[in-house]
Enzyme design. Sequence first.
Site, short mmCIF file in Angstrom:
data_model
loop_
_atom_site.label_atom_id
_atom_site.label_comp_id
_atom_site.label_asym_id
_atom_site.label_seq_id
_atom_site.Cartn_x
_atom_site.Cartn_y
_atom_site.Cartn_z
N LEU A 137 0.90 -1.17 0.15
CA LEU A 137 -0.08 -0.02 0.22
C LEU A 137 1.04 1.13 -0.10
O LEU A 137 2.02 1.30 0.66
CB LEU A 137 -0.89 0.06 1.16
N ASP A 138 0.39 2.35 -0.75
CA ASP A 138 1.41 3.20 -0.71
C ASP A 138 1.32 3.92 0.85
O ASP A 138 0.44 3.72 1.87
CB ASP A 138 0.44 4.58 -1.72
N LYS A 139 2.44 4.76 1.13
CA LYS A 139 2.66 5.36 2.46
C LYS A 139 1.42 5.94 3.03
O LYS A 139 1.07 5.87 4.28
CB LYS A 139 3.68 6.25 2.23
#
Length: 318
Positions: A137-139
């Site tokens: 997942l993106d940050k």
Amino acid sequence: MAETIELAAEVPETCSGNRLDQVAAQLFPDYSRARLQLWIKSGELTVDGAVKKPRDKLLSGEQLVLRAEVENEERWLAEDIALEVIYEDDALLVINKPVGLVVHPAAGHASGTLLNALLAHAPDLASVPRAGIVHRLDKDTSGLMVVAKTLQAQNHLVNQLQARTVSREYEAVVFGTMTGGGSVTADIGRHPKQRQKMAVVKLGGKEAITHYRLLQRFTSHCHIRCMLETGRTHQIRVHMAHIKHPLVGDQLYAGRPRIPKGASEELLSGLRDFGRQALHARRLSLIHPVSNEDVSWEVPLADDMVELLALLEREDHA
């Protein structure tokens, strides 16, 4: 400590004349073809006690013996970072990733990542590549992630992701109003000019399919559910921007700030201060790598998205 693997199997009649790496992949399906080839080349996977090449042909009745040690990934440090564990057994770990947590160490993020936290939570993950991380997942995307706790589980999950038997549902808040749901089928690749971005491209991209459904329509925004059929980097963010409905707070893909007509100061302030893309991995479903049963998990929306939706609701009824 390194994990020791000891397995043996006899070449069946149906595999006679096939290559060693192909037979090994069939007899030891818990491990990836690439890893089995490494063990063949290192002499840890032998045929009747002899070291052979991956392309060598085998005969029925020959004995494959695997004795291998999987070394720990010493280069990453375990760090005591709090994790919200949703589910855990001997094969899987499911977590609710918070906003702001980078998944994997990279340039500028050598520590303080999910990987560092996983090594502290379950030290045996040091013997699994990338500490068992099979998707990201993106940050600044919150929500569910699954981690494999063994090599076998990791190989199983990677195969599921490739076969698209893992279901990942997200919720997002986007700009603009939609009349209903739909699908976006548009190849995604690296942006030709801005290399930190992904983009819908005509040539050289990878297949990307996102299905979306309208959950609630506001005056100038929509709350939607997205289901990934593929898992490309930034896929939902890129696809929603592509159909002119970028995610609220997405500084990379939303372009210039959108100011809704007649918006109150409270809404303008709330949109301005929403410091990340409004995207949350709400539900995750897959086939358990040990029991082969269908399993699924769901977590509530992150607090900041709940507050954003409440703000949009108040605005509509003001």
